[in-house]
Design an enzyme around this catalytic site. Structure first.
Site, PDB file in Angstrom:
ATOM      1  N   GLU A 279      38.690  25.314  50.599  1.00  0.00           N
ATOM      2  CA  GLU A 279      40.119  25.147  50.770  1.00  0.00           C
ATOM      3  C   GLU A 279      40.088  24.193  52.074  1.00  0.00           C
ATOM      4  O   GLU A 279      41.165  23.238  52.177  1.00  0.00           O
ATOM      5  CB  GLU A 279      40.864  26.438  50.856  1.00  0.00           C
ATOM      6  N   GLU A 282      39.615  20.656  51.221  1.00  0.00           N
ATOM      7  CA  GLU A 282      40.530  20.074  50.448  1.00  0.00           C
ATOM      8  C   GLU A 282      41.637  19.687  51.506  1.00  0.00           C
ATOM      9  O   GLU A 282      42.106  18.643  51.408  1.00  0.00           O
ATOM     10  CB  GLU A 282      40.978  21.155  49.462  1.00  0.00           C
ATOM     11  N   CYS A 299      44.852  31.615  46.260  1.00  0.00           N
ATOM     12  CA  CYS A 299      44.004  32.721  46.136  1.00  0.00           C
ATOM     13  C   CYS A 299      44.698  33.890  45.499  1.00  0.00           C
ATOM     14  O   CYS A 299      44.010  34.933  45.249  1.00  0.00           O
ATOM     15  CB  CYS A 299      43.153  33.248  47.387  1.00  0.00           C
ATOM     16  N   SER A 319      46.396  24.512  46.173  1.00  0.00           N
ATOM     17  CA  SER A 319      44.973  23.934  46.082  1.00  0.00           C
ATOM     18  C   SER A 319      44.237  24.308  44.627  1.00  0.00           C
ATOM     19  O   SER A 319      44.682  25.186  44.232  1.00  0.00           O
ATOM     20  CB  SER A 319      44.345  24.937  47.124  1.00  0.00           C
ATOM     21  N   LYS A 358      45.328  40.339  39.153  1.00  0.00           N
ATOM     22  CA  LYS A 358      43.968  39.911  39.002  1.00  0.00           C
ATOM     23  C   LYS A 358      43.484  40.237  37.711  1.00  0.00           C
ATOM     24  O   LYS A 358      42.559  39.775  37.036  1.00  0.00           O
ATOM     25  CB  LYS A 358      42.968  40.389  40.016  1.00  0.00           C
ATOM     26  N   GLU A 361      44.348  37.436  35.744  1.00  0.00           N
ATOM     27  CA  GLU A 361      43.432  36.422  36.027  1.00  0.00           C
ATOM     28  C   GLU A 361      41.963  36.384  35.442  1.00  0.00           C
ATOM     29  O   GLU A 361      41.476  35.228  35.264  1.00  0.00           O
ATOM     30  CB  GLU A 361      43.247  36.414  37.855  1.00  0.00           C
ATOM     31  N   GLU A 366      40.628  28.714  31.409  1.00  0.00           N
ATOM     32  CA  GLU A 366      40.152  27.640  32.020  1.00  0.00           C
ATOM     33  C   GLU A 366      39.262  27.816  33.360  1.00  0.00           C
ATOM     34  O   GLU A 366      38.656  26.871  33.981  1.00  0.00           O
ATOM     35  CB  GLU A 366      41.568  26.975  32.537  1.00  0.00           C
ATOM     36  N   CYS A 502      47.634  41.573  50.461  1.00  0.00           N
ATOM     37  CA  CYS A 502      46.807  42.412  49.715  1.00  0.00           C
ATOM     38  C   CYS A 502      46.923  43.848  50.080  1.00  0.00           C
ATOM     39  O   CYS A 502      46.474  44.758  48.996  1.00  0.00           O
ATOM     40  CB  CYS A 502      45.424  41.869  49.355  1.00  0.00           C
TER      41      CYS A 502
HETATM   42  S1  SF4 Z   1      47.239  42.141  45.755  1.00  0.00           S
HETATM   43 FE1  SF4 Z   1      49.702  41.271  45.591  1.00  0.00          FE
HETATM   44  S2  SF4 Z   1      49.044  39.616  47.331  1.00  0.00           S
HETATM   45 FE2  SF4 Z   1      46.843  40.195  46.889  1.00  0.00          FE
HETATM   46  S3  SF4 Z   1      46.115  38.845  45.351  1.00  0.00           S
HETATM   47 FE3  SF4 Z   1      47.025  40.651  44.207  1.00  0.00          FE
HETATM   48  S4  SF4 Z   1      49.291  39.911  43.917  1.00  0.00           S
HETATM   49 FE4  SF4 Z   1      48.513  38.549  45.497  1.00  0.00          FE
END
Ligand code: SF4
Ligand code: SF4
Ligand code: SF4
Length: 577
Positions: A279, A282, A299, A319, A358, A361, A366, A502
């Site tokens: 990053e 970049e 991220c 990014s 996540k 994710e 992709e 997080c």
């Molecule tokens: S816990 Fe919240 S701030 Fe952390 S990556 Fe997941 S959605 Fe984003």
């Protein structure tokens, strides 16, 4: 500040004018039970659990919305108050499925606590129940309206995120919470942040649990099961085992995962460092002319999905770096498998993350390096805690153990990713050294702290670098609008979907309103990370020997073709409906 004097249960109290009875009581350490109220999130006086009596007046008032007055005499614990609260809880439970024995919120449920406190142990109000199917349509959240108490804390949390995909539907007995047109959450432009889950007082909202799949992989002799843990988990997992909030339980966390049966336990701070290498490279390229600026961090998958749904015109500003979770999956299923002669299909990768977004994710096609997901399962902190309890591991008695090689060592830059401003500070530490090799700067304290929006300007190697940090999507959209209108002009903006980053993610241990009222969770948890960073000798991502190893042995250098192939990604425009 103008104040008023009142008494609560005969105790003299002085409170700011305009504050509510509940705020005045809690500031004076006098507890009034509540259910729909959640500090900084929801204050609507709907559930009537917080009712109190005012001397000399008829009726009861809801303490969460009733303002203090000079000379007021408040009584919080009279027979009339207790009877009213008990009836309210009985009425709420009359339309609740009461499956407490198997509910993941059992012993961490505000409704259960109230039922116990008020002796509600029988069905006084028997009658029809509204039975509704579970909403399992998203990859990350299950809504069970059979347990919902209609407190609307989830609606307020989603509104604070400037999203509002959930609301109250229909009237009277048929009232329920859901998405427009009765669609499932998975069909809505929900970003998966999970802030609704951590706001929910009971088991009506939970993450989609995947612990069974992990247990199956652990007991499969053909699978090599590797775990990696995100930076913030060490600062929050202890809460699930009654350790003080803000305890850094890294060593016990590693020991516990090993005892669950993992073949290896790796440190995701390594790929936070790797993210920074890519990053920062970049960013420097964009500043030198490749543009476009500002560059937004990528991220946080909740934030990325937010851009894809609500600001697709800003996608070129994201990014192209994958998140640390996805980079780790790619490193494991490419470099690590090749080096150790493992078929990627036999490697079962489990990430432990603070996050429900996540879980979505990991399924992004992709981002795959082959015809399989690079991360097989993303477990929240809460799911990991449940697995540890299921295995009867005495967490607090465990010795401190270290992560496994070769992904044990990481830097303070990777570690502070867990708190708002951490990604920005880590990027600045590395970008500063890239722009000026003599630069020794490591502390960029202006981007730390729990404020929703932070701004700073640094002069590095003669270049002025303007940065901003937003946590919480309401704050992020405020910043985007200012950037779009030309009112603000930055080189780089860090965004974390969850307020505080997080450490306050939607997958973290859930603390009740009474705890959140007195403890600044965001600040106390973040302190555990910054304290650990301050003690580290390696604090800039480029100083990590593991980073040097993976570039020397595989990726060559940041931004090179192989690094781009495995560590960068593309985004999709998703639309608002
Ligand atoms: S816990 Fe919240 S701030 Fe952390 S990556 Fe997941 S959605 Fe984003
Ligand atoms: S996960 Fe986030 S965006 Fe989705 S409903 Fe909950 S609060 Fe709203
Ligand atoms: S789902 Fe939870 S937070 Fe939302 S209204 Fe129901 S009980 Fe309250």
């Amino acid at each position: 500040m103008e104040t008023v004097k009142l008494t609560i249960n005969g105790i003299p109290v002085e409170a700011p004018k305009g504050s509510t009875i509940l705020e005045a009581a809690r500031a004076a350490n006098i507890e009034i039970p509540s259910l729909c109220y959640l500090k900084d999130v929801n204050c609507i006086g709907a559930c009537r659990v917080c009712v109190v009596e005012l001397k000399g007046r008829n009726g009861l008032v809801a303490a969460c919305v009733y303002p203090v007055e000079e000379g007021m005499e408040v009584l919080t614990n009279t027979p009339k108050v207790r009877a009213s609260r008990k009836t309210t809880i009985e009425l709420i439970l009359s339309n609740h499925n009461k499956k407490c024995l198997s509910c993941v919120r059992s012993n961490n449920c505000e409704l259960q606590k109230l039922a116990l406190a008020y002796g509600v142990d029988e069905d006084r109000f028997k009658g029809e129940k509204e039975l509704t199917p579970l909403d399992t349509s998203s990859a990350y959240i299950i809504r069970d309206n059979n347990k919902c108490v209609l407190c609307r804390r989830c609606i307020a949390a989603c509104k604070n995120q400037n999203i509002s995909v959930i609301g109250s539907i229909r009237r009277g007995f048929a009232t329920h919470i859901g998405c427009a047109f009765e669609n499932g959450l998975g069909e809505s432009p929900c970003v998966g942040c999970g802030q609704c889950i951590v706001a929910c007082p009971c088991g009506a909202l939970t993450e989609k649990s995947q612990t069974a799949e992990v247990w199956n992989a652990i007991s499969n002799p053909d699978k090599k099961v590797v775990f990696f843990t995100a930076p913030s988990i060490r600062a929050t997992l202890g809460e699930a085992f009654d350790m003080p909030i803000g305890t850094n339980a890294e060593g016990k966390m590693v020991a516990a995962i090993r005892r669950l049966g993992a073949d290896s336990v790796f440190n995701m701070d390594f790929t936070a460092d790797l993210t920074i290498m890519e990053e920062a490279t970049e960013l420097v390229e964009r500043i030198k002319g490749a543009g476009p600026l500002p560059m937004f961090t990528s991220c946080c998958p909740g934030w990325v999905k937010y851009v894809e749904h609500y600001y697709p015109e800003m996608i070129p500003h994201l990014s192209t770096c994958k998140s640390p979770q996805q980079m780790f999956g790619a490193v494991l299923k490419s470099y690590y498998c090749q080096k150790n002669n493992i078929d990627p299909k036999d490697l079962f990768v489990v990430s432990v993350i603070p996050c429900t977004a996540k879980k979505f994710e990991v399924g992004r096609e992709e981002q795959r390096t082959g015809d399989y997901d690079d991360v097989d399962i993303a477990l929240t902190t809460r799911e990991l805690a449940r697995m540890i309890k299921e295995a009867a591991i005495q967490f607090t008695d465990l010795p401190d153990e270290k992560f496994d090689d070769p992904f044990e060592t990481a830097t303070g830059g990777g570690l502070i990713f867990g708190a708002t401003g951490g990604v920005m500070e880590a990027a600045l530490r590395t970008a500063a050294a890239m722009l000026d090799s003599t630069c020794e700067l490591v502390d960029f304290k202006e981007v730390r702290g729990t404020a929703g929006i932070k701004e700073a300007t640094y002069t590095i190697a003669g270049t002025e670098v303007r940065v901003a940090v937003a946590s919480g999507l309401g704050n992020a959209s405020e910043l985007i609008e200012k950037v779009k209108s030309g009112e603000k002009d930055y080189h780089m903006i860090e965004v974390m979907a969850c307020p505080g980053g997080c450490i306050n993610g939607g997958g973290q241990p859930i603390q009740s309103d009474s705890v959140r009222n007195t403890v600044d969770l965001k600040a106390v948890r973040a302190k555990a990370l910054y304290d650990a960073d301050a003690k580290m000798t390696l604090r800039r991502s480029q100083e990590s020997p593991v980073i040097k190893m993976v570039y020397d042995e595989y990726f060559e250098a940041p931004g090179k073709p192989l690094a781009h192939k495995y560590l960068h990604t593309t985004y999709v425009e998703r639309g608002r409906f």
